[in-house]
Motif scaffolding. Structure first.
Motif, PDB file in Angstrom:
ATOM      1  N   ARG A   1       0.825  -1.205   0.000  1.00 47.26           N
ATOM      2  CA  ARG A   1       0.000   0.000   0.000  1.00 47.26           C
ATOM      3  C   ARG A   1       0.866   1.265   0.000  1.00 47.26           C
ATOM      4  O   ARG A   1       0.645   2.193  -0.785  1.00 47.26           O
ATOM      5  N   ASN A   2       1.860   1.282   0.876  1.00 49.09           N
ATOM      6  CA  ASN A   2       2.674   2.487   0.988  1.00 49.09           C
ATOM      7  C   ASN A   2       3.533   2.716  -0.257  1.00 49.09           C
ATOM      8  O   ASN A   2       3.699   3.855  -0.702  1.00 49.09           O
ATOM      9  N   ALA A   3       4.074   1.633  -0.805  1.00 48.68           N
ATOM     10  CA  ALA A   3       4.921   1.779  -1.992  1.00 48.68           C
ATOM     11  C   ALA A   3       4.117   2.264  -3.193  1.00 48.68           C
ATOM     12  O   ALA A   3       4.619   2.997  -4.038  1.00 48.68           O
ATOM     13  N   LYS A   4       2.846   1.861  -3.253  1.00 51.23           N
ATOM     14  CA  LYS A   4       2.023   2.207  -4.415  1.00 51.23           C
ATOM     15  C   LYS A   4       1.113   3.407  -4.177  1.00 51.23           C
ATOM     16  O   LYS A   4       0.424   3.842  -5.093  1.00 51.23           O
ATOM     17  N   LYS A   5       1.070   3.909  -2.947  1.00 48.70           N
ATOM     18  CA  LYS A   5       0.153   5.010  -2.594  1.00 48.70           C
ATOM     19  C   LYS A   5      -1.306   4.610  -2.800  1.00 48.70           C
ATOM     20  O   LYS A   5      -2.166   5.425  -3.162  1.00 48.70           O
ATOM     21  N   TYR A   6      -1.598   3.335  -2.577  1.00 45.01           N
ATOM     22  CA  TYR A   6      -2.983   2.894  -2.587  1.00 45.01           C
ATOM     23  C   TYR A   6      -3.705   3.491  -1.378  1.00 45.01           C
ATOM     24  O   TYR A   6      -3.063   3.936  -0.414  1.00 45.01           O
ATOM     25  N   SER A   7      -5.039   3.403  -1.376  1.00 44.09           N
ATOM     26  CA  SER A   7      -5.792   3.889  -0.214  1.00 44.09           C
ATOM     27  C   SER A   7      -5.352   3.156   1.046  1.00 44.09           C
ATOM     28  O   SER A   7      -5.105   1.948   1.023  1.00 44.09           O
ATOM     29  N   GLY A   8      -5.295   3.899   2.141  1.00 42.08           N
ATOM     30  CA  GLY A   8      -4.856   3.320   3.413  1.00 42.08           C
ATOM     31  C   GLY A   8      -5.990   2.621   4.141  1.00 42.08           C
ATOM     32  O   GLY A   8      -7.174   2.857   3.871  1.00 42.08           O
ATOM     33  N   PHE A   9      -5.619   1.792   5.069  1.00 42.16           N
ATOM     34  CA  PHE A   9      -6.564   0.957   5.804  1.00 42.16           C
ATOM     35  C   PHE A   9      -6.615   1.456   7.243  1.00 42.16           C
ATOM     36  O   PHE A   9      -5.674   1.248   8.021  1.00 42.16           O
TER      37      PHE A   9
ATOM     38  N   LEU B   1       7.225   1.860   6.045  1.00 41.21           N
ATOM     39  CA  LEU B   1       6.862   3.174   6.592  1.00 41.21           C
ATOM     40  C   LEU B   1       7.717   4.293   6.007  1.00 41.21           C
ATOM     41  O   LEU B   1       7.309   5.456   6.006  1.00 41.21           O
ATOM     42  N   ASP B   2       8.893   3.943   5.495  1.00 39.86           N
ATOM     43  CA  ASP B   2       9.783   4.954   4.918  1.00 39.86           C
ATOM     44  C   ASP B   2       9.264   5.478   3.578  1.00 39.86           C
ATOM     45  O   ASP B   2       9.744   6.503   3.099  1.00 39.86           O
ATOM     46  N   VAL B   3       8.303   4.800   2.973  1.00 38.90           N
ATOM     47  CA  VAL B   3       7.759   5.308   1.703  1.00 38.90           C
ATOM     48  C   VAL B   3       6.281   5.701   1.860  1.00 38.90           C
ATOM     49  O   VAL B   3       5.573   5.887   0.880  1.00 38.90           O
TER      50      VAL B   3
END
Ligand code: SF4
Length: 706
Positions: free
Chosen positions: A141-149, A361-363
């Motif tokens: 999710r973080n690497a792709k900037k998908y919607s967060g949960f 978390l770094d991305v």
């Protein structure tokens, strides 16, 4: 590379049973240290609790002791599947792994190209509690900037309510229950859901003559074992706590020196509680005055009083306020100062994990929207508010959860999943209700078939769960699937290139917990902080060190930046907060959907022994006098209903509830109900203040004979 874990018992004869260490991965606060009989490279035998783990103490629940029934179940998913019939038809055909991952990646990329990356929502939860296999989806999710949960379905009101007073979700060592003189088990049916609490509480009774008090909304197995059972109407725990504290001040049992030193507003609290007498609370809770007085007397007369506060009573629209009110009692009596005293809910804040590598978390981009897990129905039905002003969700990738069964507001959840323009991939162990409505279903490993790392919530251990057997068929771990998907959708992060063991080692080292080799040698780490820290001897976790009776709800320390629910209606000081779905003329009953003993949410729904032990069908407990008034005989088919829908199941007469209260234990699969509508048809997804939550035990309903 998977190393063979250290055996606990050396073979002494031909074809010996190897006993190997493990940890329970399930969504249960106990996180038991396990010993597993490994019969061969693919087969396990009996599972036992580790006798030398000081919390597990050799005791585990029956459903995990017979885990062989689940891991070797004939209905396990073994191969990737692609839908061939209409959505929800359950018609699938096998495909190869590469073909399946290519297809999933193609559909995620297509959703991204059409509406942007936030149209993709990686959805997960606690089907496994392992830090590697549960949380890795956030790296994608973080690497792709998908919607967060935005996690809301379980802990939020409880954690917020506890830290509202203490400033931190942590407390006295739960093993201290065995050295307590009064163990209060509040809002958790520990016999069903965290059996080890009973181990330590019963030790205290056996060795010290301690009393056990249970507070709950029905006479469950924990209540039956208590010396004093305090039976309430759902959602009224705040009133009970206020009345207890009223008595403590009234009877001179408040520790005024401690209050002056370690609390923010003791005199204001005392004044506020003056009208909140046992008589006042009896009207709200349904509990008689004598029982409330007796509970207060025990609290006031016992220095070593340990309040083991559970999740159940926080799964209400006023849950955070209830949890805070209950935690205040230990401060009024000063019980925190004594071994075996204080209040405990969870050890979450003692672990100081560095999750950079597991979760990427770094991305992470904090500007990307977070979507509320519990509002998946509204989100998939394109409710603009639930979508937080962003694009529709047109692709779901799901691991470790079964929202078509377990999420609230089930009618809307099903309607959302039925959308033709929604692509769904489910990575699962069985063909759950959610898998059945997917476009692609991928077979997942179970905990004994992969390496993972666990932290306990209800105690203080870090445990290793090493791979012990080979998975059946073509099952792959969550980590393997995420890495395969990441390559295909262009998600870059070093965590995808590491093995689970490397991720475990990195996470331990960078969190100050040693190495995987050390953990493997020692089997677990006891992380319990020292007495002064866990009992807040040097002060509570606020700048002035004072416990907060007066709560600044929007600013309670909590890991989620997303605020939701009617925060302005939460009380400043402990109180009965009337934001609940109170019964009314059209809905004269209050329904709680409590956990059963043999299922764990929808996990174990598939094992024959669990189904048999739960009496084979969904039932609702109703007081015999209520049943008589409605002409409902024991065992009769009934319908429960409210504005959200109707559910058909069978009535069980049960005198261990207050009049007007209904209890439907367990989450049965939807297909176990005559018309396929599960119990969560009746539960609401409106957010619980102040940081979200699902009010599973806070429902007004009507009931009639079917
Ligand atoms: S009691 Fe909980 S943690 Fe222990 S084995 Fe059972 S489900 Fe797992």
């Amino acid at each position: 590379m998977n190393q063979v874990p250290r055996d606990l018992a050396k073979p002494a004869r031909a074809n010996p049973v190897r006993i190997a260490p493990s940890a329970c991965p399930h969504d249960c606060p106990s996180t038991c240290a396990l010993e597993v009989e490994v019969l061969d490279a693919r087969t396990i035998g009996r599972v036992r609790g580790a006798a030398d783990n000081s919390y597990t103490a050799g005791v585990i629940c029956a459903k995990v002791a017979r885990y062989a029934e689940r891991v070797h179940h004939p209905d396990r998913l073994l191969h990737p599947l692609r839908r061939k019939g209409p959505k929800g038809s359950g018609e699938f055909s096998p495909i190869a792994w590469d073909e399946a991952l290519d297809l999933v990646a193609e559909r995620l990329l297509a959703a991204e190209a059409r509406h942007g990356a936030q149209a993709v929502w990686p959805y997960y939860y606690a089907g496994t509690m392992g830090l590697i296999m549960r949380d890795g989806i956030n790296r994608l999710r973080n690497a792709k900037k998908y919607s967060g949960f935005h996690q809301t379905i379980c802990v939020n009101p409880a954690y917020v309510g506890f830290s509202a007073g203490t400033g931190r979700v942590a407390g006295p060592d739960p093993r201290e229950m065995a050295r307590s003189d009064l163990v209060v088990i509040w809002g958790t049916n520990a016999v069903n859901t965290q059996v080890n609490v009973m181990t330590h509480a019963i030790r205290a009774r056996r060795d010290r003559g301690a009393k056990i008090v249970a507070v709950d909304v029905y006479m469950n197995d924990t209540m039956k074992q208590a010396d004093l059972a305090v039976l309430l109407r759902p959602g009224t725990d705040g009133a009970l706590a206020c009345a207890v504290m009223h008595c403590l001040f009234r009877d001179g049992k408040a520790d005024r020196a401690f209050l002056e030193r370690r609390s923010d507003a003791p005199r204001e609290l005392e004044e506020h509680l003056r009208p909140r007498s046992p008589e006042w609370a009896a009207k709200i809770t349904g509990c008689d005055v004598a029982t409330i007085e007796e509970f207060a007397r025990l609290c006031g007369d016992t220095r070593r009083a340990y309040f083991r506060l559970g999740y159940g009573f926080a799964r209400s629209r006023n849950g955070a306020a209830n949890m805070h009110a209950a935690s205040c009692i230990a401060t009024v009596t000063g019980a925190w100062q004594y071994e075996g005293g204080g209040a405990f809910h969870n050890s979450r804040d003692i672990y100081h994990w560095n999750k950079t590598m597991t979760e990427g978390l770094d991305v992470r981009d904090p500007s990307v929207r977070m979507l509320d897990q519990s509002r998946i129905g509204a989100i998939l039905c394109n409710d603009a508010d639930a979508l937080a002003g962003g694009p529709p969700v047109t692709a779901l990738f799901i691991q470790n959860t079964n929202p078509v069964s377990v999420a609230p507001d089930q009618t809307r959840v099903k309607r959302g999943f039925a959308r033709d323009d929604l692509f769904v991939c489910v990575h699962e162990q069985f063909m759950t209700e959610t898998a059945r409505v997917a476009d692609v279903v991928l077979p997942a490993t179970m905990f004994l078939e992969h390496d993972d790392l666990y932290q306990s919530g209800g105690n203080q251990h870090i445990l290793l769960g090493p791979k012990l057997i080979e998975p059946p068929g073509e099952c792959r771990s969550n980590h393997d699937v995420l890495a395969g998907l990441a390559r295909r959708v262009g998600a870059c992060h070093p965590g995808f290139d590491m093995s689970p063991r490397e991720l475990i080692d990195w996470t331990l080292r960078n969190s100050g917990w040693g190495t995987i080799a050390e953990l493997e040698a020692n089997r677990w780490i006891d992380c319990q902080p020292d007495f002064d820290t866990s009992h807040y001897v040097r002060g509570f976790n606020w700048p002035d060190g004072k416990f907060r009776f007066k709560v600044d709800w929007p600013n309670v320390p909590f890991f989620s930046p997303v605020r939701s629910g009617p925060t302005e209606r939460l009380p400043l000081l402990p109180d009965h907060c009337d934001v609940i779905e109170e019964a009314d003329a059209a809905h004269p009953f209050r329904l709680a959907t409590s956990p059963s003993r043999s299922f764990l949410n929808s996990t174990f729904n598939e094992t024959a022994t669990s189904i048999a032990k739960e009496r084979g069908r969904p039932e609702v407990m109703i007081h015999p006098d209520d049943a008589a008034a409605l002409g409902i005989r024991d065992g009769a088919a009934v319908v429960l209903g409210n504005l959200r829908g109707e559910v058909r199941l069978h009535a069980r007469h049960f005198a261990g509830v207050r009049r007007g209260v209904l209890i439907a234990e367990s989450i049965w699969p939807n297909h176990a109900y005559p018309d396929g509508r599960g119990i969560n048809t009746l539960t609401g997804a409106d957010a619980v203040a102040p940081f979200g939550g699902a009010a599973f035990h806070d429902n007004k309903v009507w009931v009639r004979a079917a």
